[in-house]
Design an enzyme around this catalytic site. Sequence first.
Site, PDB file in Angstrom:
ATOM      1  CE  LYS A  58      -2.217  -4.409  -7.311  1.00 33.67           C
ATOM      2  NZ  LYS A  58      -0.759  -4.140  -7.355  1.00 33.67           N
ATOM      3  CB  THR A  59      -4.403   2.207  -8.276  1.00 37.27           C
ATOM      4  OG1 THR A  59      -4.395   1.369  -7.115  1.00 37.27           O
ATOM      5  CG2 THR A  59      -5.235   3.438  -7.993  1.00 37.27           C
ATOM      6  CG  ASP A  90      -6.291  -0.691  -3.680  1.00 33.21           C
ATOM      7  OD1 ASP A  90      -5.928  -1.772  -4.181  1.00 33.21           O
ATOM      8  OD2 ASP A  90      -5.544   0.296  -3.573  1.00 33.21           O
ATOM      9  CB  THR A 102      -0.511  -7.298  -3.411  1.00 38.64           C
ATOM     10  OG1 THR A 102      -1.044  -7.227  -2.090  1.00 38.64           O
ATOM     11  CG2 THR A 102      -0.250  -5.897  -3.911  1.00 38.64           C
ATOM     12  NE  ARG A 152       3.436   3.058  -5.682  1.00 37.95           N
ATOM     13  CZ  ARG A 152       2.589   2.089  -5.338  1.00 37.95           C
ATOM     14  NH1 ARG A 152       3.039   0.989  -4.768  1.00 37.95           N
ATOM     15  NH2 ARG A 152       1.315   2.210  -5.579  1.00 37.95           N
TER      16      ARG A 152
END
Length: 337
Positions: free
Chosen positions: A75-76, A120, A169, A229
């Site tokens: 997302k980031t 965020d 999230t 990740r």
Amino acid sequence: MSTLRPSSGRGPSQVNFPAEPGNHVLDAALRPSEWDDYVGQKQIKANVRISIDAAKKRGGMPEHILFYGPPGVGKTTLAHLVATTLGSPLKSTSGVAIERASDLAAILTNLEPSTVLFIDEIHRLSHKIEELLYPALESGHLDIILGKGPSARTVELALPPFTLVGATTRAAEISGPLRSRFGGGTYQLDFYSDEDLRDIIARSAKLLGLEAPADVIEHIAVRSRATPRVANALLKRVRDFSEVHERPLSVALADEACELFGIDAFGLTKDDRRYLEMLLASFRGGPAGINALAAALHEDPDTIEHVYEPFLLRLGLIERTSSGRVLTAKGREYLQG
Ligand SMILES: Nc1ncnc2c1ncn2[C@@H]1O[C@H](COP(=O)(O)OP(=O)(O)OP(=O)(O)O)[C@@H](O)[C@H]1O
Ligand SMILES: [Mg+2]
């Protein structure tokens, strides 16, 4: 399937594998800065790029965008790509950091024109801050109240054009009114296929200067919780293991490393197994309420719900029912080894 070793609580060998947000140094080093390097999520990429291209043609900014999905799925990274593609400055903040109306006003009034404002954890914004944000999102102004009592009046302050990119999230915790401000620009990021993970690991291996054979990449991919990740973090751990033992990367070495880290053939960690074992042993397979389960595991219910459970659900090992969490037949089979 690897053999199941019962674990009780957090012993010294407990591995808290980074399904959770964190590992930011590694994130930054391996974060794709071009669309071609951003693997998978094809439909999202295509849609976002179209709205960026259309906005560029009009000489304006694209509509506001919301990305949601589990931790570590990119997302980031997408927020960064949006800003880069627009050639816009990126201002990053978080829903937790914007506590007071003055915090938001300071951010918005100091934006350079055509900034991408990345918030965020946007679900953490308070109701009051959200209300202040609405006119900024809809018509590009901020309502500022001057004075107090009967003489108070509202002044409209025009803001420079900007695009908000929100990430979370926890889409369910975003209020309806805020969600509606994103219109068609709401995208759900999903877990990744093994094939996509292989591409991500191969790219990361190159960036880290590693010779990673295809079978090693495959070995890591299937243990990565379908999450980029985790794939990168696991690759780096296997690399460290190989360096410490002065042995080249091989499947046998990757397997030993995973064994040492407590990661099994499905990518499940000791924490996951502890969860499943607890559900079976203390709750007879459920249904178990999230708070009771969290208390039994000495864990935060939020972490359980948003970090551990999404992948267990994806594997079909548990189910969430209206009366609580239930171990599925597949979950029982898994525990029996
Ligand atoms: N589609 C992708 N292609 C290649 N690498 C990716 C992709 N998505 C994520 N990554 C890698 O995973 C790392 C974590 O991604 P990112 O920080 O964007 O996740 P996130 O969804 O914002 O996580 P969180 O919810 O914890 O904030 C990135 O730095 C990048 O290296
Ligand atoms: Mg992020």
